[in-house]
Design an enzyme around this catalytic site. Sequence first.
Site, PDB file in Angstrom:
ATOM      1  N   CYS A 161       0.813  -1.216   0.000  1.00  0.00           N
ATOM      2  CA  CYS A 161       0.000   0.000   0.000  1.00  0.00           C
ATOM      3  C   CYS A 161       0.844   1.263   0.000  1.00  0.00           C
ATOM      4  O   CYS A 161       0.392   2.302  -0.515  1.00  0.00           O
ATOM      5  CB  CYS A 161      -0.986  -0.014   1.173  1.00  0.00           C
ATOM      6  SG  CYS A 161      -0.275   0.253   2.808  1.00  0.00           S
ATOM      7  N   ASP A 162       2.054   1.228   0.553  1.00  0.00           N
ATOM      8  CA  ASP A 162       2.937   2.391   0.556  1.00  0.00           C
ATOM      9  C   ASP A 162       3.148   2.936  -0.853  1.00  0.00           C
ATOM     10  O   ASP A 162       3.346   4.143  -1.047  1.00  0.00           O
ATOM     11  CB  ASP A 162       4.320   2.046   1.122  1.00  0.00           C
ATOM     12  CG  ASP A 162       4.321   1.132   2.314  1.00  0.00           C
ATOM     13  OD1 ASP A 162       3.379   0.351   2.478  1.00  0.00           O
ATOM     14  OD2 ASP A 162       5.298   1.164   3.073  1.00  0.00           O
ATOM     15  N   ALA A 163       3.115   2.023  -1.835  1.00  0.00           N
ATOM     16  CA  ALA A 163       3.376   2.407  -3.218  1.00  0.00           C
ATOM     17  C   ALA A 163       2.404   3.473  -3.704  1.00  0.00           C
ATOM     18  O   ALA A 163       2.723   4.241  -4.620  1.00  0.00           O
ATOM     19  CB  ALA A 163       3.296   1.178  -4.127  1.00  0.00           C
TER      20      ALA A 163
END
Length: 376
Positions: A161-163
């Site tokens: 999800c950081d992406a």
Amino acid sequence: MNKTILSLFAIVLLLNCSTAQKVTESQQAIDKTQIKAAMIDALEWQEAHPIIALAPTDWTNGAYYTGVVRAHKATGDMMYMAALKNQGYWNNWNTFSRMHHADDVAISYSYLYIDKADVRKNFVDLEPTKRFLDAHLYEDDNWKAGNDKSKYGRTILWWWCDALFMAPPVINLYAKQTNQPKYLDDMHKFYMETYNQLYDEEEQLFARDMRFVWTGSDKDTKEPNGKKVFWSRGNGWVIAGLALILDDMPEDYKHRPFYEKLYKEMAAKMLAIQPDDGLWRTSLLSPESYNHGEVSGSGFHTFALAWGINNGLVDKKHTPAVIKAWNAIAKCQHADGRVGWVQNIGAFPEPASADSWQNFGTGAFLLAGSEILKLE
């Protein structure tokens, strides 16, 4: 009040910047002069204490300088622009090296901003950014092909999800500044893959990666209290990224309603689970696991929520909650400007301390301050 009592009071604040307390009118107030000074202190300290996880162009610096961008945009203070131009020049305007890793283009958000803001033509070389984006979006890759069957779920381009903070805001801004909407359409395609794989519609939060997607199996990971694992900074990356995306996305873009809806869902959730002292814990649904505030996740949430208020996507009645969050974050800044209580590099909930810091934590601090300054 004598010096001994004052010293004890300072020690208590140092031990935990997020000690629960009743919100008063003074806590709801903001001193914009003081906020600007705190932001400059954070910038100066961070510039004097660079930290490199992989390279000067890595994701940690990408996140930090995104905060510097927004600080300059909000204040116009040339100290921020000087820092931005200095790092871009010494980086030779390069991205990091992994062309199919979203983290490695986050630094280009600052390059694009400098290019737009600088009156000189060709000061910024955007060719490395274009080269990265073309490879990232249009070249074949094992993740895109679904060939990696690991427990992380590396079967899509943006499998963590950081992406969604690292690449989409850059692609969105690049599409806007170069007037090439095809990049925005392809950004949306890959964003939807991540959304479909990691977004929990029941909790309205993102799992960090497939290790934390609950399927009902006894082997699935859950918190000791039986709740699903949702990492504060991971969701902070997403909601802050959404604010950045919406800030630059054309109002008439065909998929904009999706991003607005997702933003509103996450914003409502973050407000509903905000602890009384203002700071979110590293484990969002199990705050007792590490019962202290954490600044990087909280900074990203605060930025996003304040942005929503400033742009009409969050009701102004929530302004006190957002100011409470900022005031709690501000208490985590050391006298020398360093921003403490930042969870170290990781991928799931872990503790922080008064002395733990990272450059992306400073970035989150600057992001939050940049939107708090705009509150009326």
